[in-house]
Design an enzyme around this catalytic site. Structure first.
Site, mmCIF file in Angstrom:
data_model
loop_
_atom_site.group_PDB
_atom_site.id
_atom_site.type_symbol
_atom_site.label_atom_id
_atom_site.label_comp_id
_atom_site.label_asym_id
_atom_site.label_seq_id
_atom_site.Cartn_x
_atom_site.Cartn_y
_atom_site.Cartn_z
ATOM 1 C CG MET A 52 -32.108 63.044 27.030
ATOM 2 S SD MET A 52 -31.608 61.595 27.964
ATOM 3 C CE MET A 52 -30.557 60.780 26.794
ATOM 4 N N GLY A 53 -30.441 67.244 25.129
ATOM 5 C CA GLY A 53 -29.407 68.227 24.805
ATOM 6 C C GLY A 53 -28.317 67.677 23.909
ATOM 7 N N GLY A 73 -30.456 66.157 13.767
ATOM 8 C CA GLY A 73 -31.634 65.304 13.990
ATOM 9 C C GLY A 73 -32.632 66.032 14.882
ATOM 10 C CG HIS A 74 -31.714 66.936 18.992
ATOM 11 N ND1 HIS A 74 -30.373 66.692 19.139
ATOM 12 C CD2 HIS A 74 -32.342 66.098 19.858
ATOM 13 C CE1 HIS A 74 -30.184 65.742 20.043
ATOM 14 N NE2 HIS A 74 -31.367 65.364 20.499
ATOM 15 C CD GLN A 78 -33.991 58.689 29.106
ATOM 16 O OE1 GLN A 78 -34.937 59.427 29.352
ATOM 17 N NE2 GLN A 78 -33.551 58.515 27.873
ATOM 18 C CE LYS A 115 -30.357 58.057 17.024
ATOM 19 N NZ LYS A 115 -29.918 57.033 17.985
ATOM 20 N N GLY A 142 -38.113 61.482 17.080
ATOM 21 C CA GLY A 142 -37.384 60.951 15.924
ATOM 22 C C GLY A 142 -37.622 59.459 15.757
ATOM 23 N NE ARG A 201 -25.780 56.892 24.797
ATOM 24 C CZ ARG A 201 -27.069 56.928 25.149
ATOM 25 N NH1 ARG A 201 -27.999 56.936 24.222
ATOM 26 N NH2 ARG A 201 -27.420 56.948 26.423
HETATM 27 O O1 PAF Z 1 -34.841 60.580 23.051
HETATM 28 C C1 PAF Z 1 -34.429 61.241 24.025
HETATM 29 O O2 PAF Z 1 -33.611 62.145 23.898
HETATM 30 C C2 PAF Z 1 -34.955 60.923 25.418
HETATM 31 O O3 PAF Z 1 -35.189 59.569 25.579
HETATM 32 C C3 PAF Z 1 -36.215 61.739 25.806
HETATM 33 C C4 PAF Z 1 -37.379 61.426 24.903
HETATM 34 C C5 PAF Z 1 -35.887 63.224 25.742
HETATM 35 C C6 PAF Z 1 -36.628 61.404 27.237
HETATM 36 O O4 PAF Z 1 -35.623 61.673 28.150
#
Ligand code: PAF
Length: 283
Positions: A30-31, A36-37, A61, A149, A147, A187
């Site tokens: 989600m940018g 971690g990403h 979501q 987490k 991840g 966050r």
């Molecule tokens: O973990 C996230 O960032 C989101 O839940 C995902 C997997 C990209 C789905 O929107």
């Protein structure tokens, strides 16, 4: 690095690689990227010929009272980071591109989507599973990276892939932590400086319970109480408001009273207005 915003275009772009039998690795995000990403991206870069990252803050979501609007976004910064990581394709669809008409088909993974985070975020995992299924159909990767987490999310995606026969391998990646143990999360950007100071207590509480478990304590209630004691300590200012502390079977996510097989000890807690989650595996 190609930045693509349209489904039709990414399909065309990736078809060529697929026909050339190049292995496609996919990291959905989600940018507002953090290390971690990047652990997911680097693993994908290492394993695959082509690395695709998606950036999409998925409205499906988020609950109506949640942080969809204020979720941190910085596309230019994210693209700079991904360029340096040698990512091949970044997919950044708009909400209209992903949901051009009201979505009437949803993916709901029963049992695994009950309890833990879903008690407090009803509909969240339905939104996650649905968007990930859509992204899988669009990107059609060989391998996708998630991840640990977001442990409940990981188990839900693994089950979705098995039950719906997606020809995709899911690779879990260990939680990346800050120097003081705080699990990396987009966050964390919400935390005020005094809140950030108490955030390490979440991992501290998990680690103390893990030590107790390693010393032979198997009773879930005793391990959870140990976590609660640390998190609800009067000396923490600002205080940490526990949403849940749970110990569940690491695969089925069923509640357990005694830790005799691999289990996950998971926490969700508020510090100020920021909801943080974290977990540790007991085995
Ligand atoms: O973990 C996230 O960032 C989101 O839940 C995902 C997997 C990209 C789905 O929107």
């Amino acid at each position: 690095m190609k930045v693509i915003r349209r489904i039709e275009e990414i399909r065309k772009e990736l078809k060529v690689f697929r026909q050339g039998r190049r292995k496609i690795g996919f990291v959905p995000t989600m940018g507002y990227l953090h290390d971690g990403h990047l652990a997911l991206v680097r693993k994908a870069r290492n394993d695959c010929d082509i690395v695709v990252v998606s950036i999409f803050v998925n409205p499906l979501q988020f609950g109506p009272a949640e942080d969809f609007k204020r979720y941190p976004r910085d596309e230019r910064r994210d693209l700079n980071i991904l360029e340096k990581e040698n990512v091949d394709v970044v997919f950044i669809p708009s909400a209209e591109e992903m949901y051009p008409e009201p979505q009437l088909v949803f993916v709901y993974v029963e049992k695994l989507s009950e309890g833990m985070c879903s008690t407090f975020r009803p509909g969240h995992f339905r939104g996650v599973a649905t968007v990930v299924a859509k992204l899988f159909n669009i990107v059609q990767p060989d391998i996708a990276y998630f991840g640990e987490k977001d442990y409940q999310q990981l188990k839900i995606i693994e089950k979705m892939v098995r039950d719906l026969n997606f020809p995709i391998r899911i690779v879990p990646i260990k939680t990346v932590r800050e120097y003081d143990g705080v699990a990396m999360s987009s966050r964390n950007a919400y935390l005020m400086s005094d809140e950030r100071k108490v955030a390490p207590f979440i991992y501290k509480a998990l680690s103390e319970a893990e030590s107790l478990f390693q010393a032979g304590e198997k009773q879930a209630e005793i391990l959870k109480n140990k976590v609660r004691e640390t998190l609800e300590s009067k000396s923490l200012n600002p205080s940490i408001k526990v949403q849940y502390i749970e110990i569940r079977d690491a695969e089925t996510l069923e509640e357990i009273d005694e830790v005799n097989t691999k289990a996950v000890l998971a926490i969700a807690a508020y510090i100020g207005n920021t909801r943080l989650i974290d977990n540790i595996i007991l085995e």
